[in-house]
Design a protein around this motif. Sequence first.
Motif, PDB file in Angstrom:
ATOM      1  N   CYS A   1       0.836  -1.215   0.000  1.00 53.37           N
ATOM      2  CA  CYS A   1       0.000   0.000   0.000  1.00 53.37           C
ATOM      3  C   CYS A   1       0.859   1.249   0.000  1.00 53.37           C
ATOM      4  CB  CYS A   1      -0.937   0.002   1.205  1.00 53.37           C
ATOM      5  SG  CYS A   1      -2.272  -1.196   1.088  1.00 53.37           S
ATOM      6  N   ALA A   2       1.931   1.245   0.788  1.00 53.33           N
ATOM      7  CA  ALA A   2       2.824   2.407   0.827  1.00 53.33           C
ATOM      8  C   ALA A   2       3.518   2.596  -0.519  1.00 53.33           C
ATOM      9  CB  ALA A   2       3.853   2.243   1.938  1.00 53.33           C
ATOM     10  N   ALA A   3       3.924   1.499  -1.154  1.00 55.60           N
ATOM     11  CA  ALA A   3       4.565   1.588  -2.463  1.00 55.60           C
ATOM     12  C   ALA A   3       3.589   2.134  -3.507  1.00 55.60           C
ATOM     13  CB  ALA A   3       5.085   0.215  -2.892  1.00 55.60           C
ATOM     14  N   ALA A   4       2.348   1.693  -3.445  1.00 51.04           N
ATOM     15  CA  ALA A   4       1.336   2.205  -4.383  1.00 51.04           C
ATOM     16  C   ALA A   4       1.086   3.694  -4.141  1.00 51.04           C
ATOM     17  CB  ALA A   4       0.036   1.423  -4.225  1.00 51.04           C
TER      18      ALA A   4
ATOM     19  N   ASP B   1       4.181  10.150  -7.234  1.00 51.54           N
ATOM     20  CA  ASP B   1       5.066  10.479  -8.344  1.00 51.54           C
ATOM     21  C   ASP B   1       4.274  10.834  -9.600  1.00 51.54           C
ATOM     22  OD1 ASP B   1       7.287  10.079  -6.775  1.00 51.54           O
ATOM     23  OD2 ASP B   1       7.650   8.024  -7.486  1.00 51.54           O
ATOM     24  N   SER B   2       3.236  10.076  -9.857  1.00 55.35           N
ATOM     25  CA  SER B   2       2.392  10.349 -11.024  1.00 55.35           C
ATOM     26  C   SER B   2       1.705  11.703 -10.917  1.00 55.35           C
ATOM     27  CB  SER B   2       1.347   9.238 -11.167  1.00 55.35           C
ATOM     28  OG  SER B   2       0.470   9.531 -12.229  1.00 55.35           O
TER      29      SER B   2
ATOM     30  N   ALA C   1       3.648  19.198 -15.387  1.00 55.74           N
ATOM     31  CA  ALA C   1       3.230  19.456 -16.767  1.00 55.74           C
ATOM     32  C   ALA C   1       2.214  20.590 -16.823  1.00 55.74           C
ATOM     33  CB  ALA C   1       2.648  18.186 -17.389  1.00 55.74           C
ATOM     34  N   VAL C   2       1.270  20.593 -15.920  1.00 54.11           N
ATOM     35  CA  VAL C   2       0.265  21.658 -15.879  1.00 54.11           C
ATOM     36  C   VAL C   2       0.924  22.999 -15.574  1.00 54.11           C
ATOM     37  CG1 VAL C   2      -1.722  22.522 -14.585  1.00 54.11           C
ATOM     38  CG2 VAL C   2      -1.661  20.143 -15.308  1.00 54.11           C
ATOM     39  N   GLN C   3       1.881  23.000 -14.658  1.00 55.57           N
ATOM     40  CA  GLN C   3       2.573  24.237 -14.297  1.00 55.57           C
ATOM     41  C   GLN C   3       3.362  24.776 -15.487  1.00 55.57           C
ATOM     42  OE1 GLN C   3       5.246  23.837 -10.982  1.00 55.57           O
ATOM     43  NE2 GLN C   3       5.308  26.035 -10.613  1.00 55.57           N
ATOM     44  N   GLU C   4       4.042  23.903 -16.226  1.00 54.92           N
ATOM     45  CA  GLU C   4       4.783  24.340 -17.410  1.00 54.92           C
ATOM     46  C   GLU C   4       3.840  24.930 -18.453  1.00 54.92           C
ATOM     47  OE1 GLU C   4       7.003  20.969 -18.712  1.00 54.92           O
ATOM     48  OE2 GLU C   4       8.344  21.001 -16.971  1.00 54.92           O
TER      49      GLU C   4
END
Length: 97
Positions: free
Chosen positions: A33-36, A42-43, A50-53
Amino acid sequence: MRAFGIFLGGMVLGSVGVKLLCSKEAKQVYVQCAAAALRAKDSVMKTVSAVQENAEDILAEAREVNAARAAASETAAFEDVVVEAEEESTPEPTEAE
């Protein structure tokens, strides 16, 4: 007596629950669960970047548009002044009697 039975039952269930939560299998579930959650973070951070750029690009283009409009407005105002000055300096023809 009933209250004591409920208390004792709660203690037993609590002890069993702690044993289950501390088991190897439960720890593996926590790790997965922690890894997910870290992958999801990260995603999300990639998407936010991307939105900020894109927002920065839009802002830069908007500033360019406003600068071009201001320059065009100044040019138009200058041309109006030049035309008015030419009209004032040109003598009006007089009618012959």
